[in-house]
Design an enzyme around this catalytic site. Structure first.
Site, PDB file in Angstrom:
ATOM      1  N   PHE B 122      14.905   8.171  53.147  1.00 11.58           N
ATOM      2  CA  PHE B 122      14.031   7.951  54.302  1.00 11.58           C
ATOM      3  C   PHE B 122      12.687   8.602  54.021  1.00 11.58           C
ATOM      4  CE2 PHE B 122      14.065   6.749  58.827  1.00 11.58           C
ATOM      5  CZ  PHE B 122      15.114   5.857  58.843  1.00 11.58           C
ATOM      6  N   GLU B 258      12.523   2.422  59.386  1.00 13.07           N
ATOM      7  CA  GLU B 258      12.092   2.913  58.089  1.00 13.07           C
ATOM      8  C   GLU B 258      13.225   2.780  57.064  1.00 13.07           C
ATOM      9  OE1 GLU B 258       9.649   6.427  58.584  1.00 13.07           O
ATOM     10  OE2 GLU B 258      11.026   7.463  57.245  1.00 13.07           O
ATOM     11  N   ARG B 289       5.423   9.041  58.038  1.00  8.76           N
ATOM     12  CA  ARG B 289       5.011   7.918  58.884  1.00  8.76           C
ATOM     13  C   ARG B 289       3.519   7.890  59.185  1.00  8.76           C
ATOM     14  NH1 ARG B 289      10.129   7.601  63.111  1.00  8.76           N
ATOM     15  NH2 ARG B 289      11.566   6.783  61.538  1.00  8.76           N
TER      16      ARG B 289
END
Lengths: 237, 594
Positions: B122, B258, B289
Site C-alpha cells: 500500500f 489504493e 496519497r
C-alpha cells in the site's frame, strides 16, 4: 446539456397527515451528463419537494440503505441506471414490511430474523495468540456469502417471507446462517442446523428464487439454502 | 427549572456513532457489563466504515519481515511530522493485537497459502525505515471495511449491545465545570427529542467529507460530532488537513482503493506515460496519497489530462491477470462498471483526486480522552476514529491507517471509560437546569422559520465554495476570499427553512440539522487553512513553494505545531507536536521524499 424530463409515480404516506397512502405523480428535469442513477434523480426530486422521504447513505451500493421497489422489482436506487427505466417510473417501498413513511419501511422483523440465526462466529476454544489458520480454499467457501449488505431486497421479494415474516428466517437470514456454517473457524454447525430444522424457519423456502433475481450484489441465497438442506440430509444418514 | 423539559434516560456510557470505532468501543463496554447506549443515524452496518476497501495495517509480517517500529516510522513520515509520536507508537504497537482480535471475532480476511491473514502492499508502507515497499495491509478482497464493520456489528449482537438506531445526536450536554454529561438526541422515526444522561460520552461520529462538492464520503458524513463539540466550546484541531484520495471515479466521486495500485495498478497521463516515476522515483504509484494527488493535478493542469476536457488521468490494470482482478479486486470491477461504465479488465479507469478523509478533529490523547488546549482531559468526554485527532495522521494519513485507528482507539477509549467509571473518577452528575434550552431553541427556530434559506441550495454553495477555495492546491487570495464566503454562507445557515414540519421520519429536518454541523466544519477548515502559511502534507499553498530553506514548502521553524480552531470568536490557538514517543527514540524532522 442533455436534459430531459422524467416522469414518476411515487408511493406517498405521511402518518402525520394522510389517512391512507396514495400514488403521487411527479416529474423532474434530469441532466443525463450528471445523473446516472435513480438516487441522483431522487435527490433532485427531494430538492423540489423536501417532504419526500427515503433512506440513503453511501450512494455506491455497499451500505444497503436505499432499497426500494422500482417498477415492480426490488433494487437499490444508487445502482439503478435511469436510462434503462420505463416511464413513468413507479417507486414503492419494499413490499411485505410495514410502511413508516413514503419509501421508508419498518425493518424490525427483517433484522429480528437476521439476529435469530446468531450472526456471529462461535468458537469457544482458547484464543490463540495469532490468527486462526484457514486455507485459501476454506476461505473461498465464504465468497458469495459474506458480501451481504442487509438491504432486504431479497427477503421482501420472497412470498414465503411475506406470509410468515415472523416464522420464516428469509433468504437474507439463511444466507448469513450458511456464511457461519461454512466458516471452518465456527464450531456451532450442529446447533445452527438444529435451530433451522423446523417446518418454518428453513423449510418455507420453496425455491421460487425471487431472491436471486433481485440481489443487487449478485448473491445466491437459494444456493445457500440448498447447501443447508443438503447438510441436514447428510447428517441424518 | 428549565421551561423546556424533555425525557431523560440514564446510562453509564453513551456512544454516538456505530461505525468501526463506535462498535469497537461498544464491544469493550458491553462485554465489561457497563450500561451502554449506542446511538446511530443509520443501522450500524450502513455506517461509512462499510465503504473502506483496501485494508487495515498491522506489521504481522505474514509475507515478509515487518516491524511495528517501521510502521511507526512510515506513519510519522506520512504525517509530514505533524502526528503526535506517542499516539503513533501506541497505534502501531497495538496493531497486530487488534487485527488478530478482529480475526477472532470472525472477520473473513483473505488468506496466504499457509492460512495466515493475506497482506498487500500500500502507499507509503515500507520496510526498514523507508527502504522498500512492504506487504502490511491486511485485506478481505477489496471489501475490507464492509467485512470489518459487519464482523464488529456481529460481535456486538453477541454481546447484547443496546442500540438506538436512526437516532441523531443534536448537542453535547456540558455543565459549568466543563464536564460532559451526555447528549441530546432526536429519534428520527418519531421526532421525539430525548436526553441521554451518562457518566461517559464517546464520540465516534466519523468524518465530514460532505463539506466538499466532490467527495468519496457518504451522505451521512456531515461532521455531526465536530459541530456538537464546537458548539459546546471544544476547539477543533488541525482542520486544514483534508486528504484528497488520488483515485475517485471521475465525475461520480466513488472511491477506487489504493489497493488497486498495491496489486500493480499504474497511473497514466494522456501520453500513456507512467508519470509517477517522475514525482516519486522510488515508491512510484505507491507514494503517499498527498504526493500522488498533487502529481495528478499537476499533470492535469499542465495539459496532460485525459478525456475530452483533459480533466482526469487513467488508472490502468489491464496488464494484470484477469484472475487476480476477479479474486483481489472484485468490488473495484463492479464499481468501475457501475460508475465509470468500463470494465477495468479491458480498459483503464478514469480517476481524479477526490476529498476522502479528515485528518483533524476533536483533540484527544492516545487513551481516547478528549483534551483541552493544555492537554488536560475534558471530564466525561472521549472520542475515537475520524472525528478524533489523536493525532496519528498529522498532515496526511497513510492508507489503511484509518481502519487501524478505529480499532485501536475505539478499544482504547472503551478501556479508558471502563477505568474512569470503575474508579469513580466520573459519576452521574446532575444536569444543569437549562441543559436542553439551546437545542430546543434551535429546533424551534427551524420549525418556525419563514422566508428563509433553502437547505439544499445553501449546502451546495458551501460545498462548491470549499471545493473551489480549499482544494488540492491552495492560494492565499482564494483562501482569504473563501473565509469571507463561508462566513456569508453561515448567515444563510442560521436562517434555513424547511417546508416539511412533520414529526415522523422528517429527513428535511435532519438535513437542516446536519447543515448546522457542516458549517462549523467548513469554518474551521477555511480559517485554519488560511492561517497556515506553509505547505505540509495535504495542505499545499502556492505561496509556500519548495526551496532549499523550506523543502516542499514546509516551514518547521514557524509551523511545526497543531492548529486549534475555536468557534467562539472564530479564533485560532496552537499547541506543540508531541515528538516524544512512549518508549523509542524520537523520529527526528527530516525532508520527506518517496
Amino acid at each position: 446539456m442533455a436534459t430531459s424530463t422524467m416522469q414518476f409515480k411515487i408511493y406517498r404516506y405521511d402518518p402525520d397527515k394522510d389517512n391512507a397512502p396514495y400514488m403521487q405523480d411527479a416529474s423532474v428535469e434530469v441532466d443525463f451528463a450528471i445523473d446516472r442513477k435513480l438516487l441522483d434523480v431522487l435527490t433532485r426530486l427531494k430538492a423540489k419537494d423536501d417532504t419526500l422521504s427515503y433512506r440513503r447513505s453511501c450512494r455506491e451500493g455497499i451500505c444497503g440503505s436505499d432499497a426500494m421497489n422500482i417498477n415492480g422489482k426490488n433494487g437499490l436506487a444508487c445502482l439503478t441506471e435511469i436510462k434503462d427505466l420505463k416511464q413513468p417510473v413507479v417507486l414503492r417501498p419494499l413490499p411485505g414490511l410495514p410502511v413508516i413513511r413514503d419509501l421508508i419501511v419498518d425493518m424490525t422483523q427483517f433484522f429480528k430474523q437476521y439476529h435469530s440465526i446468531k450472526p456471529y462466529l462461535i468458537n469457544e476454544g482458547p484464543r490463540p495468540e495469532r490468527e486462526r489458520l484457514q486455507s485459501p480454499e476454506e476461505r473461498e467457501e465464504l465468497n458469495g456469502l459474506y458480501e451481504c449488505i442487509l438491504c432486504a431486497c431479497c427477503s421482501t421479494s420472497c412470498p414465503s417471507f411475506w406470509w410468515n415474516p415472523d416464522k420464516f428466517v428469509g433468504p437474507a437470514g439463511l444466507l448469513n446462517a450458511y456464511r457461519f456454517i461454512a466458516d471452518t473457524r465456527d464450531q456451532a454447525t450442529n446447533e445452527r442446523l438444529d435451530d433451522l430444522e423446523d417446518p418454518y424457519r428453513l423449510f418455507r423456502c420453496h425455491t421460487i428464487m425471487n431472491c436471486v433475481d433481485v440481489c443487487p450484489k449478485g448473491l445466491n441465497p437459494t444456493r445457500a439454502i440448498g447447501k443447508i438442506k443438503e447438510m441436514m440430509v447428510r447428517r441424518a444418514i | 427549572m428549565s421551561k423546556l423539559s424533555i425525557p431523560v434516560r440514564k446510562f453509564d456510557a453513551v456512544i454516538v456513532g456505530a461505525g468501526g470505532s463506535g462498535l469497537r468501543a461498544a464491544i469493550q463496554l458491553s462485554e465489561a457489563g457497563l450500561k451502554t447506549a449506542v446511538l446511530s443515524k443509520v443501522f450500524p452496518t450502513r455506517s461509512h466504515t462499510v465503504a473502506a476497501q483496501g485494508g487495515v495495517s498491522a506489521s504481522l509480517g505474514n509475507s515478509e519481515e515487518d516491524h511495528w517500529h517501521w510502521h511507526m516510522y512510515d506513519t510519522v513520515k506520512g504525517s509530514d511530522w505533524l502526528g503526535d509520536q506517542d499516539a503513533i507508537e501506541y497505534m502501531c504497537r497495538k496493531a497486530p493485537e487488534v487485527v488478530v482480535e478482529l480475526e477472532h471475532f470472525g472477520m473473513p480476511f483473505d488468506r496466504t497459502d499457509e492460512g495466515k491473514i493475506y497482506q498487500r502492499p500500500f502507499g507509503g508502507h515500507m520496510s526498514n525505515f523507508g527502504e522498500k515497499p512492504v506487504r502490511r495491509a491486511c485485506a478481505a478482497a477489496d471489501r475490507t471495511g464492509h467485512a470489518m464493520l459487519h464482523a464488529l456489528y456481529q460481535r456486538n449482537v453477541r454481546a447484547n449491545t443496546q442500540f438506538f438506531v436512526e437516532w441523531m445526536a443534536l448537542d453535547l450536554i456540558r455543565d459549568q465545570s466543563g464536564q460532559v454529561l451526555g447528549v441530546i438526541a432526536l429519534e428520527m422515526e418519531t421526532g421525539e427529542v430525548v436526553a441521554f444522561h451518562a457518566k461517559a460520552t464517546v464520540f465516534a461520529t466519523g468524518g465530514a467529507g460532505r463539506i466538499f462538492y466532490s467527495s468519496t464520503n457518504a451522505f451521512i458524513n456531515t461532521g455531526d460530532g465536530l459541530g456538537m463539540a464546537a458548539r459546546a466550546g471544544i476547539a477543533l484541531e488541525d482542520m486544514e488537513f483534508w486528504q484528497f484520495h488520488p483515485t475517485g471515479v471521475a465525475g461520480a466521486g466513488v472511491l477506487i482503493t489504493e489497493g488497486v495500485r498495491g496489486e500493480g495498478g499504474i497511473l497514466r497521463n494522456s501520453t500513456n506515460e507512467r508519470f509517477m516515476e517522475r514525482y516519486a522515483p522510488n515508491a512510484k504509484d505507491l507514494a503517499s496519497r498527498d504526493v500522488v494527488s498533487r502529481a495528478m493535478v499537476t499533470e492535469i493542469n499542465e495539459g496532460r489530462g485525459c478525456g475530452p476536457n483533459k480533466d482526469f488521468v487513467l488508472l490502468d490494470i489491464t496488464h494484470l491477470d484477469p484472475a487476480t482482478i476477479m479474486k483481489r479486486l472484485p468490488g473495484i470491477r463492479e464499481i468501475s462498471i457501475q460508475f465509470a461504465g468500463i470494465d477495468p479488465i479491458k480498459a483503464p479507469i478514469p480517476v481524479v483526486p477526490t476529498c476522502h478523509y479528515q485528518m483533524g478533529g476533536v483533540p484527544t490523547n492516545y487513551k481516547g480522552q478528549v483534551v483541552g488546549d493544555d492537554g488536560t482531559p475534558v471530564r466525561g468526554f472521549y472520542a475515537a476514529g475520524e472525528v478524533a485527532c489523536a493525532s496519528v495522521h498529522g498532515a496526511n494519513r497513510l492508507g489503511t491507517n484509518s481502519l487501524l485507528d478505529l480499532l485501536v482507539f475505539g478499544k482504547a477509549s472503551g478501556d479508558t471509560v471502563i477505568e474512569n467509571v470503575r474508579s469513580g473518577e466520573i459519576g452521574l452528575k446532575e444536569l444543569p437546569a437549562d441543559f436542553a434550552d439551546r437545542t430546543m431553541a434551535r429546533l424551534n427556530r427551524l420549525n418556525t422559520q419563514t422566508g428563509g434559506a433553502n437547505v439544499n441550495e445553501t449546502r451546495l454553495e458551501l460545498q462548491r465554495t470549499m471545493q473551489k477555495h480549499c482544494g488540492v492546491f491552495r492560494f492565499n487570495d482564494m483562501l482569504i476570499e473563501g473565509v469571507a464566503k463561508i462566513l456569508d454562507i453561515e448567515k444563510a445557515v442560521a436562517r434555513t427553512e424547511i417546508k416539511d414540519k412533520s414529526h415522523v421520519w422528517n429527513t428535511a429536518r435532519v438535513e437542516a440539522l446536519e447543515l448546522d454541523n457542516l458549517i462549523e466544519v467548513a469554518k474551521a477548515t477555511m480559517v485554519s487553512a488560511e492561517a497556515r502559511k506553509e505547505s505540509r502534507g495535504a495542505h499545499v499553498r502556492d505561496d509556500a513553494p519548495d526551496t532549499p530553506a523550506n523543502p516542499n514548502g514546509r516551514d518547521d521553524v514557524n509551523w511545526h505545531k497543531h492548529t486549534l480552531w475555536h468557534r467562539d470568536g472564530n479564533r485560532l490557538g496552537f499547541k506543540p507536536v508531541i515528538m516524544k514517543p512512549l518508549s523509542v527514540e524520537t523520529i527526528a524532522l527530516k525532508t520527506r521524499s518517496y
